[in-house]
Design an enzyme around this catalytic site. Structure first.
Site, PDB file in Angstrom:
ATOM      1  N   ASP A 165       0.813  -1.209   0.000  1.00 54.74           N
ATOM      2  CA  ASP A 165       0.000   0.000   0.000  1.00 54.74           C
ATOM      3  C   ASP A 165       0.853   1.268   0.000  1.00 54.74           C
ATOM      4  OD1 ASP A 165       0.964  -0.442   2.556  1.00 54.74           O
ATOM      5  OD2 ASP A 165      -0.975  -0.632   3.508  1.00 54.74           O
ATOM      6  N   ASN A 225      -7.614  -2.893  14.009  1.00 58.58           N
ATOM      7  CA  ASN A 225      -8.999  -3.270  13.701  1.00 58.58           C
ATOM      8  C   ASN A 225      -9.053  -4.468  12.746  1.00 58.58           C
ATOM      9  OD1 ASN A 225      -8.168  -2.164  11.313  1.00 58.58           O
ATOM     10  ND2 ASN A 225      -9.593  -0.440  11.320  1.00 58.58           N
ATOM     11  N   HIS A 243      -7.173  -4.774   9.980  1.00 54.63           N
ATOM     12  CA  HIS A 243      -6.870  -4.512   8.564  1.00 54.63           C
ATOM     13  C   HIS A 243      -5.551  -5.153   8.153  1.00 54.63           C
ATOM     14  CE1 HIS A 243      -4.898  -0.377   9.609  1.00 54.63           C
ATOM     15  NE2 HIS A 243      -3.934  -1.168   9.228  1.00 54.63           N
ATOM     16  N   GLU A 294      -9.587  -2.029   5.124  1.00 50.25           N
ATOM     17  CA  GLU A 294     -10.259  -1.727   6.374  1.00 50.25           C
ATOM     18  C   GLU A 294     -11.519  -2.593   6.522  1.00 50.25           C
ATOM     19  OE1 GLU A 294      -8.786   0.026   8.472  1.00 50.25           O
ATOM     20  OE2 GLU A 294      -8.233   2.040   7.808  1.00 50.25           O
TER      21      GLU A 294
HETATM   22  C1  GLP Z   1      -0.545   0.401   8.758  1.00 46.51           C
HETATM   23  C2  GLP Z   1      -0.151  -0.360   7.492  1.00 46.51           C
HETATM   24  C3  GLP Z   1      -0.357  -1.842   7.642  1.00 46.51           C
HETATM   25  C4  GLP Z   1       0.249  -2.300   8.949  1.00 46.51           C
HETATM   26  C5  GLP Z   1      -0.504  -1.675  10.091  1.00 46.51           C
HETATM   27  C6  GLP Z   1      -0.010  -2.098  11.466  1.00 46.51           C
HETATM   28  O1  GLP Z   1      -1.824   0.900   8.749  1.00 46.51           O
HETATM   29  N1  GLP Z   1      -0.821   0.086   6.301  1.00 46.51           N
HETATM   30  O2  GLP Z   1       0.211  -2.510   6.530  1.00 46.51           O
HETATM   31  O3  GLP Z   1       0.206  -3.679   9.047  1.00 46.51           O
HETATM   32  O4  GLP Z   1      -0.390  -0.272   9.991  1.00 46.51           O
HETATM   33  O5  GLP Z   1       1.071  -1.319  11.843  1.00 46.51           O
HETATM   34  P1  GLP Z   1       2.075  -1.656  13.000  1.00 46.51           P
HETATM   35  O6  GLP Z   1       2.958  -2.721  12.476  1.00 46.51           O
HETATM   36  O7  GLP Z   1       2.819  -0.361  13.200  1.00 46.51           O
HETATM   37  O8  GLP Z   1       1.286  -2.076  14.174  1.00 46.51           O
END
Ligand code: GLP
Length: 250
Positions: free
Chosen positions: A67, A136, A138, A143
């Site tokens: 992304d 959440n 995702h 989402e």
């Molecule tokens: C972001 C990214 C995701 C990631 C998520 C969790 O929103 N787009 O790909 O997995 O956050 O992040 P973290 O690893 O900092 O908990």
């Protein structure tokens, strides 16, 4: 799903890096699906370390990222292209012309998304997709929704994601509200999936995603349907999952 229990963040990072490293060694010209967020940082740090020691060669590897924020240029330090360059690409011998992140500066979302899907197709699909997990549920920026999106698409980020990601920006008003993300189908078509999680704040969502019903309300729950998923998570992240699993098994 194969579960690999890690002690803590460092242990999770080493175990995940070992799996990616095995993929690169077994298939030097593999396509890696890569992720951003704080969770993969330690994994990437290990890969860099092993590359510097001469144990890992990325020269034939290509990569595709899940992304990118819409509207952030590659040189913005919060863009995911910038994240990947700083935390991995600039420190290993990957050919950066073969690293693909959705183009956040392409204003036409249909074009940006179609291009990303075409790239994945032209590369012959993803050998190993690394995933983090949003609070959440995702994955990428898919989402919670009423259906599973298929290909790469433009999403409005939920308030909880904007808040969670605001820690990286000077103020919450600077967090982009939209992103381009690979869809669930693109993720599910990867040959292997490696999902990583660490810390108590992921404990509830791991249990929901891997023990609860498969529903687009918890996008990661679809991974229950994938034939080759490995979850590497530490004790804190697994606390609720392990408790519920032992209760279910009586
Ligand atoms: C972001 C990214 C995701 C990631 C998520 C969790 O929103 N787009 O790909 O997995 O956050 O992040 P973290 O690893 O900092 O908990």
């Amino acid at each position: 799903m194969q579960l690999i229990q890690a002690k803590d963040y460092d242990d999770m990072s080493r175990k995940a890096a070992n799996i990616i490293s095995a993929q690169v060694i077994m298939k030097p010209d593999c396509v890696l699906g890569l992720a951003t967020g704080s969770t993969p940082l330690g994994t990437y740090a290990n890969l860099i370390d092993w590359h510097k020691k001469g144990d890992l060669d990325f020269s034939k590897v290509s990569s595709v990222n899940l992304d990118e924020y819409r509207g952030l240029p590659a040189d913005n330090d919060q863009s995911y292209r910038y994240f990947m360059k700083t935390n991995l690409f600039d420190q290993v011998n990957i050919d950066q012309s073969k690293t693909y992140v959705p183009d956040g500066m392409e204003p036409d979302s249909d074009t940006a998304c179609r291009n990303h899907d075409n790239i994945i197709k032209e590369m012959g699909g993803i050998d190993l997709q690394l995933l983090g997990l949003g609070l959440n549920g995702h994955i990428g920026f898919n989402e919670p929704a009423s259906e599973f999106p298929k290909g790469t698409h433009c999403v409005d980020l939920t308030q909880s994601t904007i808040e969670a990601n605001s820690r990286f920006f000077a103020s919450i008003d600077e967090v982009p509200t939209q992103a381009y993300t690979m869809g669930i189908q693109s993720i599910m078509l990867a040959n292997k999936i490696l999902i990583i999680a660490s810390g108590a704040n992921k404990a509830e969502i791991i249990a929901k995603a891997f023990l609860g019903p498969v529903t687009p309300e918890v996008p990661a729950s679809i991974l229950q349907m994938h034939p080759d998923v490995t979850l590497v998570a530490d004790e804190a992240a697994l606390s609720v999952y392990l408790k519920q699993k032992s209760e279910m098994e009586g």
